[in-house]
Enzyme design. Sequence first.
Site: not given
Length: 180
Positions: A62-63
Site C-alpha cells: 500500500e505505501d
Amino acid sequence: MSARVLAAARWAAAQHHQQRRKGRHDTPYINHPLAVAELLARVGGVTDEAILCAALLHDVVEDTDATLADVEARFGAEVAGYVAEVSDDKTLTKAERKRQQVLKAPHKSVGAKLIKLADKTSNVGDLLDDPPAWPASRLRAYVAWSREVIDGLRGVNPALEAAFDATAARVDAELPTDDD
Ligand code: ZN
C-alpha cells in the site's frame, strides 16, 4: 524466532526507510509494523510465522513501491495472500477505501482479521501516543470508523479485541471534547 520473520522485519524496514508516521514525533514508519507484529505475538498469542511475516509487511504494498509479486517471491504465497487481503485498493478514493474496509472486514480470513485487529489497535493508540496534527473531531471520527471495521473482525481473538476496546476507550477518555 525464525529467520523468515526477522527477514520480513528487515525487508519491511528497507522498504519503509524514507517514511515517517503521521504523528508529531517524526517516528520512523517501521515502528508501526513492528508494533503490529509484537501485539499479535504478545497480546494475541499468535505464533503462526506467515501471519507474523504478513504483519511486518502489511503496509509495504500500500505505501511503498514493493509489489505483491515481490512479497510472494521473497516470503511465499501465503504471506503475500495475507498482505493482499489487508491492502487497500489504491485506485479508489480515500472515502471509498474506508467504506470498503468496513464492508469487507467480516469476509476476511482469520489471519487477515488478526492482522487488521492489531493494525487498528496500533493506529488508534498512536492518536494519543504520537498524535497527528488533526482537530479532535477528526481524531474522534477516526476512532469511530476504526470501531466499525473492528466490529466486522470480532470472534477470532478475544485478547486482541479487548486490547482494541481498551485502547479506543482510552482515546475516548483522553481526547478533548471540542476543537478549541
Ligand atoms: Zn498499518
